[in-house]
Design a protein around this motif. Structure first.
Motif, PDB file in Angstrom:
ATOM      1  N   GLN A 137       0.830  -1.203   0.000  1.00 31.94           N
ATOM      2  CA  GLN A 137       0.000   0.000   0.000  1.00 31.94           C
ATOM      3  C   GLN A 137       0.866   1.255   0.000  1.00 31.94           C
ATOM      4  O   GLN A 137       0.610   2.223  -0.735  1.00 31.94           O
ATOM      5  CB  GLN A 137      -0.913  -0.019   1.225  1.00 31.94           C
ATOM      6  N   ARG A 142      -5.735   1.929  12.537  1.00 34.12           N
ATOM      7  CA  ARG A 142      -6.216   1.620  11.187  1.00 34.12           C
ATOM      8  C   ARG A 142      -7.183   2.690  10.699  1.00 34.12           C
ATOM      9  O   ARG A 142      -7.109   3.143   9.547  1.00 34.12           O
ATOM     10  CB  ARG A 142      -6.903   0.257  11.177  1.00 34.12           C
ATOM     11  N   LEU A 146      -6.700   5.171   7.445  1.00 33.75           N
ATOM     12  CA  LEU A 146      -7.683   5.147   6.365  1.00 33.75           C
ATOM     13  C   LEU A 146      -8.278   6.530   6.114  1.00 33.75           C
ATOM     14  O   LEU A 146      -8.378   6.987   4.967  1.00 33.75           O
ATOM     15  CB  LEU A 146      -8.791   4.148   6.700  1.00 33.75           C
ATOM     16  N   CYS A 187      -6.069   0.010   2.291  1.00 33.22           N
ATOM     17  CA  CYS A 187      -6.132   0.309   3.726  1.00 33.22           C
ATOM     18  C   CYS A 187      -7.356  -0.317   4.382  1.00 33.22           C
ATOM     19  O   CYS A 187      -7.342  -0.632   5.580  1.00 33.22           O
ATOM     20  CB  CYS A 187      -6.143   1.819   3.950  1.00 33.22           C
TER      21      CYS A 187
END
Length: 432
Positions: free
Chosen positions: A29, A86, A90, A197
């Motif tokens: 990513q 997380r 994101l 993500c």
């Protein structure tokens, strides 16, 4: 077998890639996102140069980025300790994608405006300040303690691969197809990155985590101030980048050397040096004196930048920038390893926020210094004088903070305590 053994000792250690799904996902990513953002990283100052033809105007990017970086970097560190990392990653990645769309829209109008470029630069700085502590503090959670140096080398290889391909391609794309195409690549990169993500596992805070607050930020700052080793990593990186970060004046250096074709190569040359060191970084996993990496790498960066300002041959300048990138990479490996080996998990986000400032504020201020001094004394004078100041400042800081030079991962108290806590947490999780 002997040749293979010797070769394996030099090549990057891939253990973190094999052992952690989260690390693999973040690696891919990050490569995609960094490649896309590198296109904008080159196109944005070039567009400001085209609109103003002023080194100071290009250097002013650092000024408009500085305050958002400081404010949101510190808050982002506290947020990383109090929220699901997380979700932070994101949300901020989606925000960066929207800013890339704004750049594209501005480039498509008949008469692109200057002020939106500064607004986007400030917005990117704010979102990066929020995101980087969550990203950086996640590494120590998803990678085993003894694999942190190898993980840092692999992450650096990812970043620098994107930094080589992005600038080299951006120079060609802007020259032959224009800014809209470059910004379109950036938008596409962030779209793919956001999708990836969403596949990350949740990374919630500890059950007793406090809400983000000034008191919590101050607690992290007090911890950093009480650790001379950490102070040394922050101070040396800040000084090296402030005095010897020449990227903002590369468009003018290319003009001075009558080599405008080499602009993309100038931006990519440092990354080439970093990649070369990363590709031969197997030996770094066996080194325990990571403070030496920080000091000698930063000094090497300064010497190489000094030489780049002295030479009038574009190929020698590019070679110097390659050596500078290798020095910066070595220093970065030392900093990342020390941070992840010694900082407690409950403070990791807040200290990551301070780390963001240490390795980001320097380049921002360095842009202002280089652009302003280049306008007064000339581009090459601004570069070589900054390199000399970098070497001198690294020497002074190493003398003032000797514990950084003597840091040893096998004997440092904080490193051993961090290892023990991580092993206890892993054992408790396995017993459930």
């Amino acid at each position: 077998m002997a040749p293979r053994t010797r070769l394996g000792a030099i090549l990057p250690d891939l253990t973190p890639w094999r052992s952690s799904r989260e690390f693999r996902l973040l690696w891919v990513q990050g490569l995609i996102a960094f490649f896309g953002s590198s296109m904008a990283l080159i196109a944005l100052p070039l567009q400001i140069k085209d609109l103003t033809d002023s080194p100071a105007a290009v250097g002013a990017m650092g000024a408009v980025e500085l305050v958002p970086l400081v404010v949101f970097g510190l808050y982002g560190g506290a947020l990383a300790d109090a929220a699901d990392r997380r979700k932070v990653i994101l949300a901020t990645e989606a925000g960066l994608g929207l800013l890339a769309v704004l750049l594209l829209v501005n480039a498509l109008i008949p008469a692109p405006m200057l002020w939106p470029l500064y607004v986007v630069a400030a917005g990117v700085s704010a979102l990066a300040g929020l995101q980087r502590p969550a990203l950086d503090s996640l590494l120590a959670r998803i990678v085993p303690h003894d694999q942190l140096t190898a993980a840092a080398a692999l992450n650096a290889l990812r970043w620098q691969t994107g930094a080589i391909a992005g600038p080299a391609l951006a120079g060609v794309v802007v020259a032959y197809t224009g800014y809209p195409t470059a910004y379109s690549v950036t938008v596409l990169g962030f779209a793919v990155s956001v999708a990836m993500c969403t596949r990350l596992s949740p990374a919630p805070p500890s059950h007793d985590a406090e809400r983000p607050s000034l008191r919590g930020i101050a607690q992290g700052a007090r911890y950093a101030w009480s650790r001379p080793v950490l102070l040394g990593t922050y101070a040396i990186d800040l000084a090296a980048m402030f005095f010897a970060y020449p990227n903002t004046v590369f468009p003018f250096l290319a003009d001075d050397l009558h080599a405008t074709w080499a602009l993309g190569l100038m931006y990519a040359a440092g990354s080439v040096g970093s990649v070369l060191l990363s590709l031969t970084s197997g030996w770094t996993s066996r080194v325990r004196r990571h403070g030496l990496f920080v000091v000698f790498g930063a000094a090497g960066w300064g010497l190489a930048i000094t030489a780049a300002g002295w030479f009038a041959n574009v190929w020698l300048v590019l070679l110097c920038l390659v050596f500078a990138g290798a020095g910066d990479m070595l220093s970065g490996l030392g900093r990342s390893t020390i941070w992840n080996q010694t900082i407690p998990e409950e403070l990791r986000g807040r200290l990551a926020g301070i780390e963001v400032l240490s390795y980001s504020v320097g380049p921002q201020l360095g842009q202002v210094r280089a652009g302003t001094l280049a306008g007064w004394t000339g581009t090459r004078n601004a570069i070589w004088s900054g390199g000399l100041a970098c070497v001198a400042s690294v020497g002074v800081l190493a003398a003032v903070l000797p514990k950084l030079l003597t840091y040893d991962a096998d004997t440092d108290t904080d490193a051993q305590l961090r290892r023990a806590r991580k092993e206890e947490a892993a054992a408790a999780a396995a017993a459930i």
